[in-house]
Motif scaffolding. Sequence first.
Motif, short mmCIF file in Angstrom:
data_model
loop_
_atom_site.label_atom_id
_atom_site.label_comp_id
_atom_site.label_asym_id
_atom_site.label_seq_id
_atom_site.Cartn_x
_atom_site.Cartn_y
_atom_site.Cartn_z
N HIS A 222 2.30 3.27 2.13
CA HIS A 222 2.47 2.56 0.85
C HIS A 222 3.55 1.47 1.01
O HIS A 222 4.65 1.57 0.48
N ILE B 296 4.54 12.97 -0.87
CA ILE B 296 5.22 11.70 -0.64
C ILE B 296 6.54 11.96 0.08
O ILE B 296 7.35 12.78 -0.36
N ARG C 237 -5.35 7.98 -5.90
CA ARG C 237 -5.39 9.09 -4.94
C ARG C 237 -6.14 10.28 -5.51
O ARG C 237 -6.81 11.01 -4.78
N GLY D 2 5.84 -1.85 0.89
CA GLY D 2 6.29 -2.75 -0.17
C GLY D 2 5.89 -4.17 0.21
O GLY D 2 6.57 -4.82 1.00
N GLN E 268 15.14 8.57 -4.31
CA GLN E 268 14.00 8.22 -5.17
C GLN E 268 13.47 9.43 -5.96
O GLN E 268 12.39 9.38 -6.53
N ASP F 250 3.18 2.87 -8.63
CA ASP F 250 3.10 4.27 -8.21
C ASP F 250 2.17 5.08 -9.13
O ASP F 250 1.48 5.99 -8.67
N HIS G 220 12.91 8.73 -9.72
CA HIS G 220 11.75 7.84 -9.85
C HIS G 220 10.44 8.63 -9.75
O HIS G 220 9.55 8.50 -10.59
N TYR H 116 7.99 -0.94 -9.81
CA TYR H 116 7.70 0.05 -8.77
C TYR H 116 6.97 1.25 -9.38
O TYR H 116 5.99 1.76 -8.82
N ASP I 191 1.77 10.26 1.93
CA ASP I 191 2.35 8.93 1.80
C ASP I 191 3.63 8.93 2.62
O ASP I 191 4.57 9.65 2.31
N SER J 62 5.91 3.88 4.87
CA SER J 62 5.98 3.01 3.70
C SER J 62 7.16 2.04 3.66
O SER J 62 7.90 2.02 2.68
N PRO J 63 7.37 1.24 4.73
CA PRO J 63 8.51 0.32 4.71
C PRO J 63 8.27 -0.84 3.76
O PRO J 63 7.15 -1.08 3.33
N1 ARG Z 1 8.55 1.11 0.02
C1 ARG Z 1 9.43 2.12 -0.47
C2 ARG Z 1 10.80 1.97 0.17
O1 ARG Z 1 10.94 1.36 1.22
C3 ARG Z 1 8.93 3.51 -0.20
C4 ARG Z 1 7.61 3.87 -0.82
C5 ARG Z 1 7.37 5.35 -0.90
N2 ARG Z 1 6.13 5.69 -1.52
C6 ARG Z 1 5.85 5.59 -2.82
N3 ARG Z 1 4.65 5.88 -3.23
N4 ARG Z 1 6.77 5.23 -3.70
O2 ARG Z 1 11.76 2.47 -0.40
#
Ligand code: ARG
Length: 565
Positions: free
Chosen positions: A145, A323, A312, A147, A329, A305, A332, A301, A105, A108-109
């Motif tokens: 992944h 990841i 997965r 957002g 994070q 996840d 989390h 969030y 993973d 992931s933006p």
């Molecule tokens: N979209 C999240 C961010 O920009 C990152 C995601 C990472 N992956 C996950 N499975 N949480 O901070």
Amino acid sequence: MTKAGIAEDFPPLVVPSKRADFGDYQANGAMAAAKAMKEKPRDLAQRILDNLDLGEETDRLEIAGPGFINIHLNRAWLAEQLQTALGNERLGVDSEKPLQRVVIDYSSPNLAKEMHVGHLRSTIIGDTQARLLEFLGHEVIRQNHVGDWGTQFGMLIAQLEAHLEHGENAEFALQDLESFYKEAKTHFDADPDFANKARSYVVKLQSGDERVLSLWKRFRQVSLHHSEIIYDKLNVSLSPEDVRGESFYNDDLPRVVSDLAEQGLLEEDQGAKVVFLQELADKEGNPSVAIIQKQDGGYLYSTSDLAGVRFRVGTLKADRIMIFVDARQSLHLKQVFTIARKAGFAPHSVSLEHHPFGTMLGEDGKPFKTRQGGTVKLADLLDEAVERAEKIIAAKDPDLDADERKVVARKVGIGAVKYADLSKTRTNDYVFNWDAMLSFEGNTAPYLQYAYTRIQSIFRKAGVDPSSLDKALIIEADAEKSLVIKCLQFGEVLEQVAEDAYPHVLCNYLYDLASLFMRFYEACPILKEGVDPALRDSRLRLSFAVAETMRVGLDILGIEVMERM
Ligand code: ARG
């Protein structure tokens, strides 16, 4: 060592020697064993030697200092090893570990905004890991992944709708996501009607209202396209098929909640549904709290996840989930992994790994910002890298034709940005510095790319295709021997990075390899008159081994090489 009467739990501790006169490798295990056995370390080391049958790989062993055993490898054996490696398309690298299916993973933006420098690290470190594991023969499933779900999308699509109603198309309206977001936010704060509409769009989106859903799809598509342009520029191996964002898990979220409830993990706390995790308690013993569903029914969030872990494991059949997201994070993901284990979403046979990284800092030691204090768009940063590289290359080699210079500038500029990042210990913060990363000296991409082109120019001068030279390698000088050994360590280095996901280890290796090559090149003439043809060919062949190792190594880092620069 057992033959010398040493218990099995004492390892031989074999490491590469720091200095050539200490042999090629050193076994340092005798000291610890001797201490435990209350013996003199040198006596024990001698007993180890007396009980050892030397194989063809070792010339001789000697005891040094307090009880080190220096190992001198056999040159003919080494030559043969490298010869075999060169005949193999993976340079003789054979994964000894069982092959796995690995979900990675990365990148992931958040699609509500433009990709900024914060996403650089996840994107390129994750991509290196994906390429590396694939090279070693593992099956890699990339997961971007993104957002693409949540309350902010209500506001954004309401704003998009307003633009479309004015006859604009979505690409135009969303060409600058950063300012679009600001505009929507200002609108939201200033206009209560708009704010209400935005809120109602969140609800409609969740209930699957077709019109709102199609607006959301437009938004998502344009935003994803922005990221794809960046992946392209960055030479990153993510494709649109790898996108599986938060929205994908939306339908599964009620089931996550009911499953957790069934397992007796869920508790009510001020109207919200939460999981208390005693195993992640703070110093005072207060359990860590993960909110799974808000009082108003909204999911978080963590919820998606958790659905992600289950998908997965259950559908993608991952043996290992990695990841790549920044260190902030960590808690989390610790919560997510702990809950996933307790709820039985992931059996212990599946490895759940968060590989965190530090922040990219500006020259002032603070998080990297524009001069005006805004976030730096990744697209702008990459363009600047290529421009700077082009200037440097034009000055270095004015004869390069303009088209070729453009290609080289792209490879050098992008390579420099990536390498500067990948070569730092992942978990630390690092300072972004244009001059350092674009320098042709030191541990940089341009230095390595340049070393590669130097070797290619030797082949051109010699007028040979080095891959066609199949004569045996001859190891004469010490500089040749250490270079051969270095080449042969490639596989070990890759295995280590595959395990720990610290790409700087591979960078350091490539830098050492290039430096050893330079030393060899000075000490061992290749094309000079009077060099015996067999030796000349052998040295060309060794140079080829170095070049191939560098090319493959840099390719794993997602960095391109060129014939000349
Ligand atoms: N979209 C999240 C961010 O920009 C990152 C995601 C990472 N992956 C996950 N499975 N949480 O901070």
